[in-house]
Design an enzyme around this catalytic site. Structure first.
Site, PDB file in Angstrom:
ATOM      1  N   PHE A  23       0.969  -1.236  -0.082  1.00 54.13           N
ATOM      2  CA  PHE A  23       0.018   0.053  -0.010  1.00 54.13           C
ATOM      3  C   PHE A  23       0.774   1.319   0.115  1.00 54.13           C
ATOM      4  CE2 PHE A  23      -1.954  -3.241   2.934  1.00 54.13           C
ATOM      5  CZ  PHE A  23      -2.905  -3.856   1.873  1.00 54.13           C
TER       6      PHE A  23
ATOM      7  N   ILE B 216       1.521  -6.648  -5.682  1.00 55.68           N
ATOM      8  CA  ILE B 216       1.389  -6.654  -4.583  1.00 55.68           C
ATOM      9  C   ILE B 216      -0.098  -6.883  -3.851  1.00 55.68           C
ATOM     10  CG2 ILE B 216       3.007  -4.597  -4.561  1.00 55.68           C
ATOM     11  CD1 ILE B 216       0.653  -2.718  -4.279  1.00 55.68           C
ATOM     12  N   GLY B 217      -0.778  -7.985  -4.552  1.00 51.45           N
ATOM     13  CA  GLY B 217      -2.149  -8.588  -4.257  1.00 51.45           C
ATOM     14  C   GLY B 217      -3.110  -7.765  -5.137  1.00 51.45           C
TER      15      GLY B 217
ATOM     16  N   ARG C 152     -11.846   0.566 -19.503  1.00 51.09           N
ATOM     17  CA  ARG C 152     -11.887  -0.932 -19.782  1.00 51.09           C
ATOM     18  C   ARG C 152     -11.370  -1.735 -18.699  1.00 51.09           C
ATOM     19  NH1 ARG C 152      -8.955  -3.778 -24.918  1.00 51.09           N
ATOM     20  NH2 ARG C 152     -10.611  -5.605 -24.879  1.00 51.09           N
TER      21      ARG C 152
ATOM     22  N   LYS D 182     -13.481  -9.300 -11.613  1.00 44.89           N
ATOM     23  CA  LYS D 182     -13.262 -10.073 -10.541  1.00 44.89           C
ATOM     24  C   LYS D 182     -12.385  -9.425  -9.552  1.00 44.89           C
ATOM     25  CE  LYS D 182     -13.645 -14.672  -8.317  1.00 44.89           C
ATOM     26  NZ  LYS D 182     -13.782 -16.112  -8.583  1.00 44.89           N
TER      27      LYS D 182
ATOM     28  N   LYS E   6      -8.046   1.964 -17.150  1.00 39.20           N
ATOM     29  CA  LYS E   6      -7.423   2.795 -15.886  1.00 39.20           C
ATOM     30  C   LYS E   6      -7.213   2.181 -14.471  1.00 39.20           C
ATOM     31  CE  LYS E   6     -10.256   6.693 -18.096  1.00 39.20           C
ATOM     32  NZ  LYS E   6     -11.246   7.823 -17.635  1.00 39.20           N
ATOM     33  N   GLY E   7      -6.326   2.724 -13.908  1.00 39.45           N
ATOM     34  CA  GLY E   7      -6.029   1.680 -12.443  1.00 39.45           C
ATOM     35  C   GLY E   7      -7.110   2.040 -11.628  1.00 39.45           C
TER      36      GLY E   7
ATOM     37  N   GLU F 119      -6.265   2.667  -6.285  1.00 36.62           N
ATOM     38  CA  GLU F 119      -6.751   4.107  -5.481  1.00 36.62           C
ATOM     39  C   GLU F 119      -8.023   4.581  -5.437  1.00 36.62           C
ATOM     40  OE1 GLU F 119      -2.370   3.974  -5.034  1.00 36.62           O
ATOM     41  OE2 GLU F 119      -3.431   3.647  -6.720  1.00 36.62           O
TER      42      GLU F 119
END
Length: 739
Positions: A242, A467-468, A629, A634, A702-703, A706
Site C-alpha cells: 500500500f 502486491i495483491g 476498460r 473479479k 484505468k487503474g 486508489e
C-alpha cells in the site's frame, strides 16, 4: 474454442500458490547457512549516541556480530544526495551513518546471530548512552512556521486563477472550516523483510519486500558501490504494501551490510512494532473557504494545506489538485505548506493526497450544499467540471455523471429525507451520505519480453510487481487474448531485476504501463507468427493481411471465414524448432499529455448511529466506478472492495497517536492501532460504469487500486452528519467526538 480473456471475471492464476503456501515471501526463502539480524532502535527522538556497548551481546554463544555506526565497514558508500526511485527532495536517511539520532525508533545497531531468537536476545543486551536534544513532534503547535518547500515531489500546487479573494468576499453563501486527520500507518499483513544470499564470488541474490525490484537493485548498487551484474533482486510475491514498499526500507540496508561483511547469507525481518518506525500518511490540516450564489453556483474556492514532513526530506502529496479536477469554479486559490518535525519522512499511502484532499473537499462541499438547501448530487451536477482546470485540459473520458445515476439508483437515494436526524430505526439514527472522487490514470515507460515456443506455450515477463492487485492474472489475460491462447498456455513472470525494466507498482498505473508493454511484445510475436502461418503448405492465409485474420483458440483464422486457418503449433513448425522471442519498450503515445486522464468514483453510504451510545456502523455502501476498460471484473471488484474497507478505517478507526513528550508513536501495534475487521464491514456493492477511452493507453484501462478509497471517508462523514446533525471535521470519527 473462444479465448476472449479480457473482460472475463477470472480467478487469480497465482491463487493456488498462495492458499497452499507454495508462494514464498521475502522472509520465507530457505537458504543454507543463514544468519539472522535484529535491529536495535533508538529510545530517544533526537540527540546523539554518546556510547554504545555491545560487549554483553557479543558474549552470547551464537552471536556473530553487532554492527553500529562505530564498526560499520568503511567500504560502504552512500551519497547523501542519492535518491531512490521514490525519494522526495532532501537528503535520505542513512542507517548507521553516524551517532546522530533524528527520530524515535531510528535503527542504531544490528545484532546478527545463528537464529532469530538469539539475534533478538542479543539486541536486547546492547546498552546505549544518549545525549538528548530537545525534540519537536507537535504538529499543531508548529503550523504557524509552516513553509513552502523549494521543490514539491508531488508537483507544485496550481497557480491561482480568477479573483478568489474578491469573489469569496462577495459570495452570498459562504463557509469556512478546518479539516484534519492524524498520522496513519500502512500495516500490511507481511512485515518488511530482506533475505540476502551471499554467493561464493561475492555476488548477491536478494529477496526483498518491495513494490519494484528495480528500486531495490539501484539502491544496493549505489549504496554499496556494486556493479549491476553483481546483484539480483527477487520479489515474486508481496503480502500487501500500500505504498510502504515503494522505498527500500532500512532492513534491506542492514541485511546487505551484514551479508557482505560476514560473507554469509543474512535475513533481517522487522517486527510489527518496528513497522511503525518508518513511513506513514502525514498528519494534515486543511482550511477551506467556499463561496456560492444562492442558486448553488460555486463562485470561490480557497484551500490551504498544512502537512508534516521530516527534518531531512520535504515530502508532499497531491492534496490540492482535486477541486480543479472535480468542480467548475472561476476563482480558485490553493496552497500547500510543510511543517518539519523530528519524525521519519512520511510515505505514500494508498491514494496519497487523494484520500486526504478528497475527504476535506467533499465534506466542505456537503456543508455548502446543506447551507444552500440543495441535494448533494444536484449541487455537484450544477458545478460539474468538463475539463481539468488545474491544467486547462479536456478529459480523455469522464463518466462521473453516470456514476451518480447508477450509484444513486442502486442505493435508493431518492428516498432520502434531506433533514438531519429525520431518518431512524429504533434507537438508531440513520444517515445517508455521498461523495465523489478521482484518481490519475497515468502511464509510464516499461519493457516486456514475450517468448513463444514450438509447442505453442507463451512466457511473458517484466520486472514489475504484484502486491495483491492481480498483476499476474491480468497480464496473463492480456497476453492470452492478444495471441488467442488459453490461460493455461501462458506464463507471466515478474518480480526479478533480471527481467525487462519496469517502474514501481504504485499510483494505479501498472495495468496501463506494463499491460501496454505486454500487449506490444505479444503484438510483435503475433506479426512473426502470422508470417510463419503463411508459409504452411496450402495455407489459406497466404494472400491475407494481418488485419484479415483473428487469433483465437490456438488458431490463426480468416476473419470472414473462421473455418479456414492454421494452428499456432503448425505455424511454429516452420520456425526450425526455434522460439519466437520479442522484447519491447513502450511509452505514452504522442498527444496523450494533451488530455487530463482520471478514473472517477461516486460513493453512497448508509450509517446507523446509536442515539444513546454514539456508536457508528457503516451498514451499506454502493461504490460506482468509471475506470475505463475493466480487464478482469473479479480482481477489479476485489480492488474496490479493499478500498471501501480501508475507507471505513480512515473514516472511523485509523489513528497513530503521537506522544509529544517522548516524540514517539505510542499505539505501535495492531492491538491499539485499529483497522476494520469483519464485524465492521457489511453490505458493499460495486458498479463498474461502462467507459470507453482510446487516449489513456492502447488497452483503454484505468487503474483501480486508489480510486476505490478516495471518496469513502467523506461519504461516511457526510452520512454521520445526516444521521446526527453533528459535523465531525477531524478523522477518525469516534464516538467521543459525537457525544
Amino acid at each position: 474454442m473462444k479465448t476472449n480473456e479480457i473482460g472475463k471475471p477470472t480467478n487469480r492464476v497465482d491463487g493456488r500458490h498462495k492458499v497452499t503456501g507454495e508462494a514464498k515471501y521475502a522472509g520465507e526463502f530457505n537458504v543454507p547457512n543463514l544468519a539472522y539480524g535484529f535491529a536495535v532502535n533508538s529510545a530517544i527522538a533526537k540527540g546523539k549516541i554518546k556510547k554504545i556497548d555491545t560487549s554483553k551481546a557479543l558474549q552470547v554463544e551464537g552471536v556473530l556480530e553487532v554492527f553500529t555506526h562505530e564498526n560499520r565497514p568503511g567500504y560502504v558508500w552512500f551519497d547523501k544526495n542519492y535518491k531512490d526511485m521514490d525519494a522526495p527532495p532532501g537528503s535520505p536517511f542513512r542507517p548507521l551513518y553516524d551517532n546522530e539520532v533524528k527520530f524515535s525508533m531510528q535503527p542504531i545497531a544490528l545484532a546478527v546471530a545463528e537464529t532469530f531468537e538469539l539475534a533478538r536476545y542479543a539486541a536486547s543486551l546492547v546498552e546505549v548512552e544518549y545525549e538528548t536534544s530537545p525534540h519537536d513532534t507537535d504538529f499543531e503547535a508548529n503550523i504557524e512556521r509552516a513553509y513552502v518547500p523549494e521543490e514539491y515531489n508531488s508537483g507544485e500546487p496550481p497557480k491561482p486563477w480568477g479573483q478568489p479573494d474578491e469573489a469569496l468576499a462577495n459570495a452570498p453563501v459562504q463557509i469556512e472550516e478546518e479539516y484534519t486527520h492524524s498520522s496513519q500507518h500502512h500495516n500490511p499483513m507481511e512485515m518488511h523483510a530482506s533475505t540476502v544470499v551471499y554467493e561464493a564470488d561475492g555476488k548477491l541474490t536478494v529477496y526483498d519486500k518491495i513494490q519494484g525490484v528495480m528500486n531495490t537493485h539501484q539502491y544496493i548498487t549505489h549504496a554499496f558501490g556494486m556493479q549491476p551484474e553483481e546483484v539480483q533482486v527477487i520479489s515474486p510475491f508481496v503480502g500487501g504494501a500500500f505504498g510502504s514498499g515503494l522505498r527500500p526500507q532500512y532492513q534491506l540496508f542492514l541485511a546487505v551490510l551484514a551479508a557482505r561483511e560476514l560473507k554469509r547469507s543474512v535475513r533481517v525481518t522487522l517486527t510489527r512494532q518496528q513497522m511503525f518506525s518508518f513511513g506513514h500518511r502525514p498528519k494534515t490540516m486543511q482550511r477551506f473557504a467556499l463561496g456560492a450564489s444562492k442558486e448553488g453556483k460555486l463562485e470561490a474556492l480557497q484551500q490551504d494545506v498544512f502537512a508534516e514532513t521530516s527534518r531531512f526530506e520535504d515530502y508532499s502529496e497531491d492534496v490540492v489538485i482535486w477541486a480543479g479536477v472535480l468542480y467548475k469554479c472561476e476563482n480558485v486559490k490553493l496552497s500547500h505548506k510543510l511543517v518539519d518535525l523530528d519524525v521519519y519522512t512520511p510515505l505514500d499511502m494508498r491514494a496519497p493526497g487523494g484520500t486526504t484532499g478528497t475527504f476535506a473537499l467533499e465534506c466542505s462541499m456537503d456543508e455548502l450544499a446543506h447551507k444552500l438547501g440543495m441535494d448533494p448530487i444536484e449541487f455537484r451536477l450544477k458545478n460539474y467540471s468538463e475539463k481539468d482546470q488545474n491544467e486547462d485540459k479536456p478529459f480523455s473520458s469522464k463518466e462521473l455523471r453516470e456514476c451518480y445515476r447508477q450509484g444513486a439508483e442502486k442505493f435508493g437515494w431518492k428516498k432520502r429525507n434531506p433533514a438531519p436526524r429525520s431518518m431512524r430505526e429504533g434507537h438508531n439514527l440513520i444517515g445517508w451520505g455521498m461523495a465523489h472522487g478521482a484518481w490519475e490514470a497515468n502511464q509510464a515507460q516499461a519493457s516486456a519480453k514475450a517468448v513463444l515456443t514450438s509447442d505453442g506455450k507463451l512466457t511473458v515477463s517484466s520486472a514489475t510487481a504484484d502486491i495483491g492487485t492481480g498483476t499476474y492474472t491480468v497480464m496473463t489475460q492480456i497476453a492470452a487474448e492478444t495471441l488467442g491462447l488459453q490461460l493455461d498456455d501462458v506464463t507471466f513472470k515478474l518480480g526479478d531485476s533480471s527481467l525487462p525494466d519496469a517502474p514501481l507498482e504504485g499510483g494505479s498505473k501498472t495495468v496501463s504501463t506494463v499491460g501496454t508493454a505486454v500487449k506490444s511484445a505479444c503484438d510483435k510475436v503475433r506479426e512473426r507468427l502470422f508470417e510463419l502461418a503463411q508459409q504452411v503448405e496450402g495455407s489459406p492465409l497466404a494472400e491475407a493481411s494481418l488485419e484479415d485474420v483473428v487469433f483465437e483458440g490456438g488458431q490463426i483464422s480468416l476473419r470472414k471465414e473462421p473455418s479456414k486457418g492454421v494452428s499456432i503449433t503448425a505455424a511454429m513448425s516452420h520456425n526450425q524448432g526455434k522460439a519466437i522471442e520479442e522484447e519491447v519498450s513502450s511509452k505514452p503515445a504522442d498527444g496523450q499529455s494533451d488530455y487530463a486522464r482520471y478514473a472517477h468514483s461516486a460513493t453512497f453510504v448508509e450509517v446507523k448511529v446509536d442515539e444513546d451510545l454514539g456508536t457508528i456502523r457503516v451498514t451499506r455502501v454502493v461504490s460506482a466506478i468509471a475506470g475505463g476498460r475493466i480487464i478482469n471484473p473479479k480482481t477489479a471488484k476485489s480492488q474496490i472492495l479493499g478500498g471501501v474497507v480501508w475507507g471505513i478505517g480512515v473514516a472511523m478507526e485509523e489513528d497513530t497517536v503521537m506522544d509529544n513528550n517522548l516524540g514517539r508513536f505510542m499505539n505501535h501495534d495492531l492491538d491499539k492501532y485499529h483497522i476494520p475487521v469483519n464485524a465492521d464491514v457489511h453490505e458493499v456493492e460495486v458498479i463498474f460504469v461502462e467507459e470507453k477511452d482510446e487516449i489513456v493507453n492502447p488497452l483503454g484501462a484505468k487503474g483501480l487500486g486508489e480510486i476505490g478509497i478516495v471518496s469513502v471517508a467523506p461519504a461516511i462523514a457526510n452520512a454521520v452528519f445526516h444521521a446526527t446533525g453533528k459535523r465531525v471535521r477531524e478523522l477518525p470519527i469516534t464516538l467521543d467526538k459525537l457525544l
